[in-house]
Design an enzyme around this catalytic site. Sequence first.
Site, PDB file in Angstrom:
ATOM      1  CB  SER A 148     -77.577 -67.783  59.185  1.00 18.17           C
ATOM      2  OG  SER A 148     -77.829 -69.139  58.907  1.00 18.17           O
ATOM      3  CE1 TYR A 161     -75.282 -70.626  61.001  1.00 18.29           C
ATOM      4  CE2 TYR A 161     -73.159 -69.822  61.777  1.00 18.29           C
ATOM      5  CZ  TYR A 161     -74.134 -69.882  60.805  1.00 18.29           C
ATOM      6  OH  TYR A 161     -73.974 -69.185  59.628  1.00 18.29           O
TER       7      TYR A 161
END
Length: 267
Positions: A148, A161
Site C-alpha cells: 500500500s 493498517y
Amino acid sequence: MDFNMDMFRLDGKVALVTGAVYGIGFEIARSLAAAGATIVFNNLSQQSVDEGISKYQAAGIEAKGYVCDVTDEEAVQSMVKQIKAEVGSIDILVNNAGIIKRTPMTEMSAGDFRQVVDVDLTAPFIVAKAVIPDMIEKGAGKIINICSMMSELGRETVSAYASAKGGLKMLTKNIASEYGQYNIQCNGIGPGYIATPQTAPLRELQEDGERHPFDQFIVGRTPAARWGETSDLAGPSVFLASPASDFVNGHILYVDGGILAYIGKQP
Ligand code: NAP
Ligand code: GCO
C-alpha cells in the site's frame, strides 16, 4: 532468454489469489487468467466463494474457490494441500486479502490493532510459508504481496493498517532475500487510492451532493488527477507474476498515479 512477448505468458501456471471475490483481488486474478494462468482463490464463507465462482464464470474463467480464513494457519496448510491435489501445486501466490479499520490510534483497542495486523501481515506470512516448500521443489515461484502507499506514508486513523503494510514491505524483502536462491521472486505491489469497496467510505457524496473532502484531497494530490481503477493493477500484476520479472526481487512496485512522487500543488 531473448525478449519476446511470451515472457509475459502464464500458461500452465497455478495462481492463488487470496480474498479474490471482488475488488483488487478479483481484477488481478482476471488479468493472470488472461495471461494463461489457472486461477484458484479463497474467501471467508461458502456464500462469498460461490459468488466468486459465478463472477469468474461470467468472465469466462473456470476458477476454483476455497473457504479459508487466511489468518488460520491450519486451514491455510489444508487449503494449499487440497489445491495441490485438485489443481496442482501453486506457482504464483498473490497475498491480496486484507482489511482496514479507520480509528484514531488512542481510541483503537489493542484487539482491533492486532486483528488488522493479523490479516494484513501475519496472514501473508502464513500463506507464503505454506506455498514456498512446493516452489522450492519445483525450482521456481512468484509471490506478490499487495502492500500500500501506507507501506511508505502514514495518515490519521490508519495506525494499524500502516504498521501492517509497512511490515508487509519488509516481509516481502525478507522472503526475497531468504528464498531468491531457489528461483523464487517475491515482490510487492503498492496500489495508490483505488476505487473498491474498501475505499468507498472515502468517496461517498456528501448530503449537499458535493464530493467527499477526502476524494477531493486525493485527486488533488495525485498527478494523474484521478482515483485508480482495479484495472490499473492488471499489467503490473502480470509482469510480476511472469518470467519477464525473473530478475526482479524484493521490489515494491507502486501503482499510484504518481502520488508518492508529488509534494502537492501550492495552495
Ligand atoms: P476489499 O474490497 O475490502 O476486499 C478484501 C477482500 O479480502 C474481501 O474479499 C474480503 O472478504 C477478503 N478478506 C478479508 N479478510 C480475510 C480473511 N481473513 N481471509 C480471507 N479473505 C479475507 O479490499 P480491496 O480494496 O480490494 O483491497 C485488496 C487488497 O489491496 C488489500 O490487501 C488492501 O489492503 C490492498 N490495498 C487496497 C487499496 C485501495 O485503495 N482499495 C490500496 C492499496 C492497497 P469479505 O468479502 O468476506 O470481506
Ligand atoms: C485510507 C485508504 C488507504 C488505501 C490504500 C492506499 O484509508 O487511507 O483506505 O489506506 O486503502 O492502502 O494505498
